[in-house]
Scaffold this active site. Structure first.
Site, PDB file in Angstrom:
ATOM      1  CE1 TYR A   1      42.950  29.925  58.280  1.00 14.51           C
ATOM      2  CE2 TYR A   1      41.591  28.059  58.920  1.00 14.51           C
ATOM      3  CZ  TYR A   1      41.764  29.219  58.200  1.00 14.51           C
ATOM      4  OH  TYR A   1      40.743  29.686  57.403  1.00 14.51           O
TER       5      TYR A   1
ATOM      6  CG  ASP B   1      30.112  30.277  47.393  1.00 11.18           C
ATOM      7  OD1 ASP B   1      30.414  29.069  47.372  1.00 11.18           O
ATOM      8  OD2 ASP B   1      30.425  31.034  48.332  1.00 11.18           O
TER       9      ASP B   1
ATOM     10  NE  ARG C   1      36.847  35.195  52.399  1.00  6.93           N
ATOM     11  CZ  ARG C   1      36.458  34.238  51.555  1.00  6.93           C
ATOM     12  NH1 ARG C   1      36.388  34.491  50.257  1.00  6.93           N
ATOM     13  NH2 ARG C   1      36.154  33.043  52.005  1.00  6.93           N
TER      14      ARG C   1
ATOM     15  CD  GLU D   1      31.913  43.495  44.230  1.00  8.82           C
ATOM     16  OE1 GLU D   1      31.167  43.580  45.219  1.00  8.82           O
ATOM     17  OE2 GLU D   1      32.196  42.406  43.669  1.00  8.82           O
TER      18      GLU D   1
END
Length: 395
Positions: A220, A296, A107, A33
């Site tokens: 939401y 992605d 998320r 990462e």
């Protein structure tokens, strides 16, 4: 297949899911990462049954149920008048039809659950603060070169590499070409607010979708129902500078000045907004040699079908399934992976672009759109996506 050494680039939702799924099969996984820490601010995402099914199968269902919410329906309204246009059945109907829930979640909560599961697996090595410079594949192995924050360079070898490093993927540049993703003329404003601060009529257990010719808004409940996630889309010929940028609430309110009072009130509540440019990129390759792409990194998708995270989760599950069940070499397996995913990814991209045009239609097209939605009814609107939500990997 024998246990492999696998390098996964990118610890977003797709990379974490792939790492976990592969490690659970006994493979040794190194997860690389670029960031030095994890943080996700003001962002929610939708986990439709094609994604929630995968995460439940990985044993994450109990943890997700504590933080996710399950909206009963989507209520579609006109931005200016606030009048209902139609509904989409979620909740019990979605769960019964697809044998998996339609969840919405912060998320950061999903990332934390995945990260905790990854850190509990002894066969996973998590390497933070490394920027990938190159990825190469030969007949016998793959190699990855990264640079640390101090400038130290390291090259590691593995049986295969998975590029899950997002829209601006370095791995995709090595695999295909350096053509950048295309800005599609939309900017997304994202924020969260306490549910208690939302207008009463918009604070229920449902998703709101407001349609207008110059943009649309989705909201939401997330964080176990404590917060409301709000995404406002605007047409804008110029992208945001950089990856994301702060947005001024007054600018957003001005753009939605003619919106229905309840929606204006909702948009006024958050003190802080972040703006993202929306990009996509045609699907070209999902694999080559010993290198695979997912999410992605392979095919950025506009958010108008709410499938960005779901596609990455699907592809993580597909890779793991093929590596478990296919007794051939890695290049052959990844070739099968590309064939299985190419058509579906292309279709999702196309449907997302089409939804953007439908959401932002002018008066004549909008009149027809609204009649179709009313004719289909809530359950009919859901059934239109059987092809999407019914995804399953082999057991």
């Amino acid at each position: 297949m024998q246990n492999l050494s696998i390098a996964v680039v990118g610890a977003g939702i797709g990379g974490l899911t792939a790492t976990l799924a592969l490690a659970r099969q006994g493979h040794a996984v190194t997860l690389i990462e670029r960031r030095t820490g994890f943080s996700e601010v003001g962002a929610g995402l939708q986990l439709s049954p094609n994604a929630s099914r995968v995460l439940i199968k990985l044993g994450l269902g109990p943890a997700l149920r504590r933080v996710a919410t399950e909206p009963k329906r989507v209520v579609v309204r006109a931005i200016r008048s606030g009048k209902p246009i139609g509904e989409v059945a979620l909740g019990a109907f979605m769960r019964e039809r697809f044998e998996a829930p339609y969840w919405v979640v912060h998320r950061a909560d999903l990332q934390t659950i995945l990260l905790d599961a990854v850190r509990s697996e002894p066969s996973i090595r998590l390497v933070m603060g490394r920027t990938v410079e190159s990825a190469e594949s030969s007949a016998s192995q793959a190699s990855l070169t990264w640079v640390s924050a101090s400038g130290a360079q390291e090259t590691v070898t593995a049986d295969m590499i998975v590029g899950a490093d997002g829209v601006w993927s370095k791995v995709r540049q090595q695999l295909v070409d350096r053509t950048p993703p295309t800005y599609r003329g939309y900017v997304a404003w994202r924020a969260t607010l306490e549910r208690s601060a939302a207008p009463v009529e918009l604070a229920g257990d449902e998703t709101g979708l407001w349609l207008g010719s110059q943009g649309h808004v989705v909201h939401y409940p997330i964080a176990g129902g404590r917060l409301v996630n709000v995404v406002a889309i605007e047409r804008n010929p110029a992208p945001v500078e950089g990856w994301a940028a702060p947005g001024h609430r007054e600018d957003l309110i001005a753009r939605y000045a003619s919106a229905a009072p309840a929606l204006r009130d909702l948009l006024y509540q958050p003190q802080e907004w972040l703006r993202w440019s929306l990009f996509d990129h045609p699907v070209e390759r999902l694999a080559k040699g010993r290198i695979a792409l997912l999410g992605d990194a392979a095919h950025p998708v506009l958010p108008f079908l709410a499938q960005g995270a779901a596609m990455a989760i699907e592809e993580a599950a597909t890779l793991a399934s093929l590596l478990r069940d296919t007794p051939t070499g890695i290049p052959q397996i990844l070739s099968i992976y590309e064939r299985e995913r190419f058509g579906r990814a292309t279709r999702v991209q196309k449907e997302a672009r089409t939804n953007g045009r439908i959401y932002h239609a002018g008066p004549l097209v909008a009149f027809g759109r609204d009649r179709v939605m009313r004719h289909l009814g809530p359950e009919g609107m859901t059934k239109r996506y059987d092809w999407l939500y019914g995804f399953r990997t082999p057991d």
